[in-house]
Write a protein that holds these residues in place. Structure first.
Motif, mmCIF file in Angstrom:
data_model
loop_
_atom_site.group_PDB
_atom_site.id
_atom_site.type_symbol
_atom_site.label_atom_id
_atom_site.label_comp_id
_atom_site.label_asym_id
_atom_site.label_seq_id
_atom_site.Cartn_x
_atom_site.Cartn_y
_atom_site.Cartn_z
ATOM 1 N N SER A 260 -0.832 42.872 79.185
ATOM 2 C CA SER A 260 -0.359 41.481 79.295
ATOM 3 C C SER A 260 -0.999 40.559 78.262
ATOM 4 O O SER A 260 -0.421 39.530 77.909
ATOM 5 N N VAL A 261 -2.201 40.911 77.801
ATOM 6 C CA VAL A 261 -2.896 40.110 76.784
ATOM 7 C C VAL A 261 -3.281 41.036 75.642
ATOM 8 O O VAL A 261 -3.770 42.152 75.869
ATOM 9 N N TYR A 262 -3.065 40.562 74.415
ATOM 10 C CA TYR A 262 -3.321 41.428 73.262
ATOM 11 C C TYR A 262 -3.973 40.646 72.125
ATOM 12 O O TYR A 262 -3.577 39.511 71.819
ATOM 13 N N VAL A 263 -4.986 41.258 71.533
ATOM 14 C CA VAL A 263 -5.644 40.716 70.340
ATOM 15 C C VAL A 263 -5.441 41.735 69.221
ATOM 16 O O VAL A 263 -5.865 42.891 69.351
ATOM 17 N N PRO A 264 -4.769 41.363 68.129
ATOM 18 C CA PRO A 264 -4.501 42.323 67.048
ATOM 19 C C PRO A 264 -5.778 42.931 66.484
ATOM 20 O O PRO A 264 -6.817 42.277 66.393
ATOM 21 N N LYS A 265 -5.680 44.194 66.097
ATOM 22 C CA LYS A 265 -6.828 44.922 65.541
ATOM 23 C C LYS A 265 -7.082 44.488 64.100
ATOM 24 O O LYS A 265 -6.176 44.060 63.383
ATOM 25 N N TYR A 280 -0.194 43.829 62.089
ATOM 26 C CA TYR A 280 0.932 42.897 62.158
ATOM 27 C C TYR A 280 1.659 43.075 63.487
ATOM 28 O O TYR A 280 2.005 44.186 63.893
ATOM 29 N N CYS A 281 1.871 41.959 64.175
ATOM 30 C CA CYS A 281 2.597 41.980 65.449
ATOM 31 C C CYS A 281 3.967 41.339 65.239
ATOM 32 O O CYS A 281 4.041 40.162 64.859
ATOM 33 N N ASP A 282 5.023 42.095 65.468
ATOM 34 C CA ASP A 282 6.357 41.546 65.267
ATOM 35 C C ASP A 282 6.913 40.970 66.569
ATOM 36 O O ASP A 282 6.312 41.077 67.634
ATOM 37 N N SER A 283 8.071 40.321 66.449
ATOM 38 C CA SER A 283 8.813 39.761 67.595
ATOM 39 C C SER A 283 7.997 38.741 68.384
ATOM 40 O O SER A 283 8.175 38.602 69.603
#
Length: 571
Positions: A260-265, A280-283
């Motif tokens: 539910s919660v995400y921090v990009p690497k 890179y996180c899309d959408s």
């Protein structure tokens, strides 16, 4: 005038002491006094021009008339355009100020920053003026192998397989480009503006030199400590290696909330103090765009609840507060929950600055203070409020939530109406607020960072239509969990009695406002009242009316018998 105050306040709200690694800050280059003076003089000219515009346009007009409001709106629109031009021209500190103004509306209603300013400056959260890819190429080549790029195409010997020329986002300190590594991994490459450090060093040099003038513009307040603290914090924020470390710590603390919660690497081997390469996180969808969230199949209220709960946990459980959770750093994505349902995923970006609430036990005291506000425990509110803001503790509950207006005595009917609208009462003047900020900082409780972050998140929640009752309830839920010296890393489940107590307290707060708000205007208009009557008086009113009405009905029904009895007695 609004922008001038907003700029000063943006400096103030960054003045809390952040948590950062020691002895790893990049050093500002030597200042160019002429550059700083030129930039400040252009800004001063725009400020004076706008000040004169307000003075001339509103002269001889009566307050709150149609003509006055139309002239005022025109001033706001022209002022917003001037502010936008200054931020575009100077970037850096000025874009920081624009970001703050665009995101601070939460809880202030129409009495805060005028809407034209917010609309005009909103673009600076993620679409600030950017540099050509060739202008930032040398910064990028300091941290990775790129051959003769950009004069020649990237090849197999380079760290990047490709990088887009146009940035996908740009803000106060850097711009972000989409790229691809040699193994096909998509990355977001954050590149610091090449002249940024020199511009900032020059700006700060002028601010320090002009201490007396700044004091005069700020209504007699000595803001040099603000300039010094802001310089110290921004210097830390300019080191992207510290941002990478902070992001990894946040990812560790919130790992139990996945997915539910995400921090990009991060890709630390390709990063440096001025370049940060991330997954890179899309959408991704802006957290302030309810229409786009619905179009993606997401429940807007569920998205807002996720935002509120996550940042409440960071405050009350972990004692680390994201300094800039505005719409340019907080996004949502639609992911598959596994049962065929689409659920939101909160993506948190930009970890350059965090506020540490462990010093002086601010986290623990703030947890107890929020509980006291919800319970209308005036004694605890006063004792803890004095730790945070000294003699001006009476303003703190209203700034945290207008719903806390009933925590003290002598509540005005205007404050009741503001609480019903979820806005800070207009009884709090700019001077009151400035005094409060100074007192909070002087008290050493490091609460300014919390207020700064709460202002941003509250603005996002308002954009999503999240009610104040749900926001207060979410915060109370985590405040109860945080009311221990060392909370568990994963927040514990609440007991049945704790859940019942939370629901009872929120019902009392909302009920109090629901009863008082409809009576406020009639009491002000017909009874010329200023202060709200005690709740027991208002609650007793319907009971008295019901009792008298019932007696009248009984008397009416029994009237024939009473009449006959009276005639018989008289004869």
């Amino acid at each position: 005038l609004e922008w001038g105050f907003g700029f000063c306040f943006s400096l103030v709200t960054h003045a809390a002491r952040p948590t950062m690694a020691a002895n790893s800050n990049p050093v500002m280059p030597a200042a160019d006094p002429m550059l700083g003076m030129t930039r400040s003089m252009v800004t001063m000219m725009q400020f004076n021009e706008q000040k004169q515009d307000y003075t001339n346009s509103l002269a001889n007009l009566e307050d709150n008339t149609v003509e006055y409001n139309a002239a005022l709106h025109g001033c706001h629109c022209r002022g917003a355009e001037r502010c936008s031009k200054v931020a575009e021209m100077h970037r850096g500190l000025y874009v920081k100020a624009a970001q703050f103004i665009a995101s601070i509306r939460g809880g202030t209603g129409d009495g805060g920053v005028p809407k034209p300013y917010i609309d005009a400056l909103a673009k600076f959260t993620d679409h600030a003026p950017h540099k050509n890819i060739k202008e930032v190429s040398e910064v990028l080549k300091d941290s990775m192998v790129l051959g003769d790029w950009p004069n020649a195409p990237l090849d197999a010997t380079c760290d990047l397989k490709s990088i887009e020329e146009t940035p996908i986002a740009s803000a106060s300190l850097a711009q972000v480009h989409r790229g691809v590594l040699q193994d096909g991994t998509k990355v977001a490459v954050k590149i610091q503006y090449p002249d940024l450090r020199k511009e900032m060093a020059s700006d700060f040099h002028v601010f320090k030199t002009m201490g007396a003038q700044i004091k005069q513009m700020a209504g007699g307040y000595d803001l040099m400590w603000v300039v010094e603290d802001f310089e110290k914090n921004l210097t830390r924020e300019l080191d992207f290696r510290l941002e990478a470390a902070s992001g990894e710590e946040t990812a560790r603390q919130l790992a139990h909330l996945a997915p539910s919660v995400y921090v990009p690497k991060n890709f630390n081997n390709l990063s440096s103090s001025r370049v940060l390469v991330m997954e890179y996180c899309d959408s991704m969808i802006k957290a302030t765009d309810p229409a786009a969230l619905r179009a993606a199949g997401l429940d807007v209220e569920e998205c807002a609840q996720l935002i509120c709960d996550t940042f409440a946990e960071m405050i009350f459980i972990h004692g680390r507060v994201h300094a800039d959770p505005h719409a340019g750093n907080i996004y949502l994505r639609a992911i598959n929950s596994g049962d065929g349902r689409v659920q939101p995923q909160l993506v948190i970006l930009d970890h350059g600055l965090y506020y540490d609430l462990h010093e002086s036990d601010v986290r623990l005291h703030f947890s107890r203070y929020w509980k006291a506000c919800c319970a209308k425990d005036s004694e605890t509110m006063k004792s803890l409020g004095e730790k945070f803001a000294g003699s001006l503790e009476r303003f703190l509950p209203l700034i945290l939530s207008p719903w806390f207006v009933f925590g003290g005595s002598g509540v005005s009917l205007n404050e009741v109406l503001s609480a019903a609208k979820g806005e800070i009462p207009d009884t709090i003047s700019l001077k009151d607020f400035a005094d409060f900020v100074i007192a909070t900082r002087t008290g050493g409780a490091n609460l300014l960072g919390v207020l700064h972050s709460l202002g941003y998140t509250r603005c996002m929640l308002e954009a999503l239509g999240f009610s104040e009752s749900k926001r207060v309830k979410s915060m109370l839920t985590y405040a109860i969990r945080g009311d221990v010296a060392e909370p568990t890393a994963v927040p514990r489940p609440l007991s049945v009695s704790e859940r019942a107590w939370i629901q009872w307290r929120i019902s009392l707060l909302s009920g109090h406002i629901a009863i008082m708000a409809p009576l406020a205007k009639p009491l002000m208009k017909y009874a010329k009242a200023e202060n709200a009557p005690p709740l027991w008086v208002v609650a007793a009113g319907p009971l008295i009316v019901t009792f008298l009405g019932s007696g009248a009905v009984v008397a009416w029904l029994q009237w024939p018998w009473l009449k006959a009895r009276l005639l018989k007695d008289s004869s």
